[in-house]
Design a protein around this motif. Structure first.
Motif, short mmCIF file in Angstrom:
data_model
loop_
_atom_site.label_atom_id
_atom_site.label_comp_id
_atom_site.label_asym_id
_atom_site.label_seq_id
_atom_site.Cartn_x
_atom_site.Cartn_y
_atom_site.Cartn_z
N TYR B 324 0.87 -1.18 0.00
CA TYR B 324 0.00 0.00 0.00
C TYR B 324 0.90 1.22 0.00
N PHE B 325 0.58 2.16 -0.87
CA PHE B 325 1.37 3.38 -0.91
C PHE B 325 0.42 4.55 -1.09
N ALA B 326 0.64 5.60 -0.32
CA ALA B 326 -0.24 6.76 -0.39
C ALA B 326 0.58 8.02 -0.55
N VAL B 327 0.08 8.95 -1.35
CA VAL B 327 0.74 10.25 -1.51
C VAL B 327 -0.30 11.34 -1.29
N GLU B 328 0.19 12.57 -1.10
CA GLU B 328 -0.70 13.70 -0.90
C GLU B 328 -1.02 14.31 -2.25
N GLY B 329 -2.22 14.09 -2.74
CA GLY B 329 -2.65 14.69 -3.99
C GLY B 329 -3.28 16.05 -3.73
N GLY B 330 -3.69 16.70 -4.79
CA GLY B 330 -4.31 18.01 -4.64
C GLY B 330 -5.59 17.96 -3.83
N ARG B 331 -6.26 16.83 -3.82
CA ARG B 331 -7.53 16.70 -3.13
C ARG B 331 -7.42 15.94 -1.82
N GLY B 332 -6.28 15.33 -1.58
CA GLY B 332 -6.12 14.58 -0.34
C GLY B 332 -5.32 13.31 -0.56
N LYS B 333 -5.63 12.32 0.25
CA LYS B 333 -4.82 11.11 0.27
C LYS B 333 -5.14 10.22 -0.91
N VAL B 334 -4.17 10.08 -1.80
CA VAL B 334 -4.31 9.19 -2.95
C VAL B 334 -3.60 7.90 -2.60
N LYS B 344 2.80 -11.53 -14.39
CA LYS B 344 3.05 -10.22 -14.96
C LYS B 344 1.80 -9.34 -14.97
N ILE B 345 0.69 -9.89 -14.49
CA ILE B 345 -0.56 -9.12 -14.42
C ILE B 345 -0.96 -8.98 -12.95
N PRO B 346 -1.32 -7.79 -12.50
CA PRO B 346 -1.71 -7.64 -11.10
C PRO B 346 -2.90 -8.54 -10.74
N TYR B 347 -2.90 -9.02 -9.50
CA TYR B 347 -4.05 -9.81 -9.05
C TYR B 347 -5.18 -8.89 -8.63
N ARG B 348 -4.82 -7.78 -8.02
CA ARG B 348 -5.83 -6.81 -7.59
C ARG B 348 -5.16 -5.45 -7.48
N VAL B 349 -5.82 -4.43 -8.00
CA VAL B 349 -5.37 -3.06 -7.82
C VAL B 349 -6.53 -2.30 -7.20
N LYS B 350 -6.32 -1.73 -6.04
CA LYS B 350 -7.38 -0.95 -5.40
C LYS B 350 -6.95 0.51 -5.41
N LEU B 351 -7.83 1.38 -5.88
CA LEU B 351 -7.52 2.80 -5.93
C LEU B 351 -8.34 3.51 -4.86
N ARG B 352 -7.65 4.23 -4.01
CA ARG B 352 -8.34 5.00 -2.97
C ARG B 352 -8.38 6.46 -3.42
N ALA B 353 -9.56 6.92 -3.82
CA ALA B 353 -9.68 8.28 -4.32
C ALA B 353 -10.08 9.22 -3.18
N PRO B 354 -9.33 10.31 -3.00
CA PRO B 354 -9.68 11.23 -1.91
C PRO B 354 -11.04 11.90 -2.13
N GLY B 355 -11.37 12.21 -3.40
CA GLY B 355 -12.64 12.86 -3.67
C GLY B 355 -13.83 12.03 -3.25
N PHE B 356 -13.69 10.73 -3.34
CA PHE B 356 -14.75 9.80 -2.96
C PHE B 356 -15.15 10.00 -1.50
N SER B 357 -14.13 10.03 -0.63
CA SER B 357 -14.42 10.22 0.80
C SER B 357 -14.85 11.65 1.09
N ASN B 358 -14.23 12.62 0.39
CA ASN B 358 -14.58 14.01 0.65
C ASN B 358 -16.04 14.29 0.26
N LEU B 359 -16.46 13.72 -0.87
CA LEU B 359 -17.83 13.96 -1.31
C LEU B 359 -18.84 13.31 -0.38
N SER B 360 -18.44 12.20 0.27
CA SER B 360 -19.41 11.52 1.13
C SER B 360 -19.80 12.37 2.33
N CYS B 361 -19.00 13.38 2.64
CA CYS B 361 -19.37 14.31 3.72
C CYS B 361 -20.56 15.18 3.32
#
Lengths: 177, 390
Positions: B324-334, B344-361
């Protein structure tokens, strides 16, 4: 990490933050999940995301928690049935989990018991347009947990979880969920 | 009391019918979007209105859903990289970095010092373009047309500079496992220095003309309260968390890359309102300039090539494991979480979008507020819909 002491932990392991991005990894049974999450909430952790992982051992739900005051990630893992995945909701503790759970319901068909509004979030919602959960693996691609992750340095570990990660073909996934 | 018009007669789609089930009979149900210009793409918000006051809201999205996570499970590790520029058109380099960082953790790939410094420079310049885009569009939402012209003027300079190494202007796919695809040249360095000098003169003008403008202040102050408890419950990050007084910035709190070398402040506001989030972003632009200046100074002394020797090929296999790796994007934690089964193919890639959590507020924050204010709150969350829909 003493937060979950005196809760029935399936497995408690310390991971290498530099290599995996996680500090602690816990396995819980579905029935204990809500108690564990409540403790995290009281201690000031926030939910980063949650996802499902389709494996031959069953559906693995992965919850990532982080704290704003210091680095270090806590991962909760809950193994549930692969054919009829069901798990209690945590959307009443962390309201942000509401959409994450709907997304997992969309992608993997995991049913979150007690969720107030478990309707499609990103995929078509009309009854006649709904599609099969797209992220379920085919039998050919699906593989076991031991091929995907390590158990790390365990402090406590039940035999059932350990069996999942040993090289010999395990008898059966533990009857959970 | 029977509802007029009767929802059974009106029809509507699944979400409208589902939303109307819990509606009071004397209220109006209104769709804000998905074509409304202030929703920045195709966000739709179902609103239950009593007069002009919002009783209940439910964002409906997924109109831009492209199933990046499924695409991740069908492409080789390196082939998935261009997708990362397309998740969030506002700040694509943060997604570049989050995915690269996760794979580098998984495979134990070293990143040379020079590449790390280049990453910081381009990442921060991209943050400036992201904040300028937000600033112009937000003020436009509120009814002022001119600022977006100024913002896009500045943004144009940045895009001209960024296109030299990245070869694109919007959906960057610039980072590679173990570095970046192309080195920075002298023209880029000189141009960036000139830009910062110019931008420093323009920021005070923006403050005088817009930030201190009484019309803007009256419009956005004290609306859309998102306090610390809400931030924790919803997992909101970025300027939304910092606008609530939480100094949570991954560049400082969980340092990644070489951010620990630079001297900069994490701006916070304690008002928890839309103006607080606005001020945080405006101050962040100045702080980004400071980081870029310091990084440009360090660039000549940074050792190594821009891409590590023996960097994995696009079709390379990655060792089994999870990261798991996270960086500070313009909108929050990416955040990007990858699981590999050793192929050679990922088994699972999960993307954590900061806007997703911000909008849920939003649904909780807008209860009881005026309809016109809802637009001001939506804009203050800095929504990029492709990132939320993924």
């Amino acid at each position: 990490m003493k937060l979950f002491d005196n809760l029935p932990i399936e497995c408690k392991a310390r991971a290498d933050y530099e290599k995996t991005g996680q500090e602690w990894v816990f396995f819980f049974k579905p029935g204990v999940l809500r108690k564990a999450v409540q403790r995290l909430y009281k201690d000031g952790w926030f939910l980063e995301d949650l996802l499902a992982l389709d494996t031959t051992d069953g559906m693995l739900l992965v919850y990532h928690f982080d704290k704003m005051s210091r680095p270090g990630r806590v991962t909760l893992k809950v193994l549930t049935s692969g054919t009829e995945p069901k798990i209690p909701t945590i959307s009443d503790i962390y309201q942000g989990a509401d959409w994450h759970e709907r997304e997992v319901y969309d992608f993997h068909g995991v049913v979150f018991e007690g969720h107030p509004n478990l309707i499609p979030l990103l995929l078509p919602a009309e009854e006649d347009q709904r599609i099969e959960p797209p992220l379920l693996k085919t039998d050919k691609k699906r593989t076991g947990l031991k091929n995907l992750m390590s158990l790390y340095e365990t402090e406590v570990c039940s035999a059932a979880v350990e069996a999942l990660f040993t090289e010999e073909p395990a008898e059966e996934a533990p009857a959970e969920g | 009391m029977t509802r007029y018009p009767d929802p059974k007669q009106v029809g509507g789609d699944f979400y409208s019918r589902n939303f109307a089930k819990n509606a009071r009979p004397d209220t109006l149900i209104l769709n804000l979007g998905p074509q409304h210009p202030s929703t920045h793409g195709v966000l739709r918000v179902l609103l239950e209105l009593d007069g002009e006051y919002i009783l209940r809201a439910e964002p409906v999205f997924g109109y831009l859903h492209r199933m990046h996570e499924k695409m991740g499970e069908t492409k080789a590790w390196g082939q998935f990289m261009p997708n990362m520029g397309r998740v969030d058109y506002g700040h694509p380099l943060s997604w570049n970095w989050a995915y690269c960082g996760a794979v580098e953790k998984l495979a134990g790939i070293e990143v040379p010092e020079r590449a790390e410094v280049i990453r910081v420079i381009t990442h921060e310049m991209n943050r400036l373009t992201s904040h300028l885009l937000w600033w112009g569009a937000y003020i436009l939402d509120l009814g002022a047309f001119t600022p977006i012209m100024y913002a896009f003027d500045d943004r144009e300079h940045l895009l001209d500079l960024l296109q030299r190494p990245t070869a694109s202007r919007l959906t960057y796919s610039y980072f590679r496992f173990g570095g970046v695809s192309k080195d920075l040249d002298e023209k880029f360095v000189e141009g960036t220095k000139a830009f910062i000098a110019r931008f420093r003169q323009r920021l005070p003008m923006y403050k005088d003309l817009v930030t201190d403008n009484i019309i803007l202040r009256k419009r956005v102050e004290d609306i859309g309260i998102i306090d610390q408890d809400m931030v924790t419950r919803y997992g909101a990050t970025g300027p939304v968390a910092r606008g609530a007084g939480l100094a949570y910035d991954l560049r400082v709190s969980e340092p990644f890359g070489v951010y620990d070398r630079f001297d900069f402040k994490v701006p916070t506001q304690t008002t928890c309102c839309s103006m607080g989030r606005y001020l945080v972003r405006m101050e962040e632009m100045e702080q980004s300039c400071r980081i870029i200046e310091q990084a440009l100074e360090q660039l000549p002394g940074a050792e190594g090539p821009h891409l590590v020797k023996g960097a994995p090929k696009p079709q390379a296999k990655m060792p089994a494991g999870e990261a798991y790796f996270a960086v500070e994007g313009g909108r929050g934690k990416v955040g990007v979480y990858v699981v590999s089964d050793g192929s050679k193919i990922p088994y699972r890639v999960k993307l954590r979008a900061p806007g997703f959590s911000n909008l849920s507020c939003f649904a909780e924050a807008c209860q009881g507020m005026l309809l016109a204010d809802a637009v001001a709150v939506l804009g203050s969350l800095d929504l990029i819909i492709p990132e939320i829909d993924r």
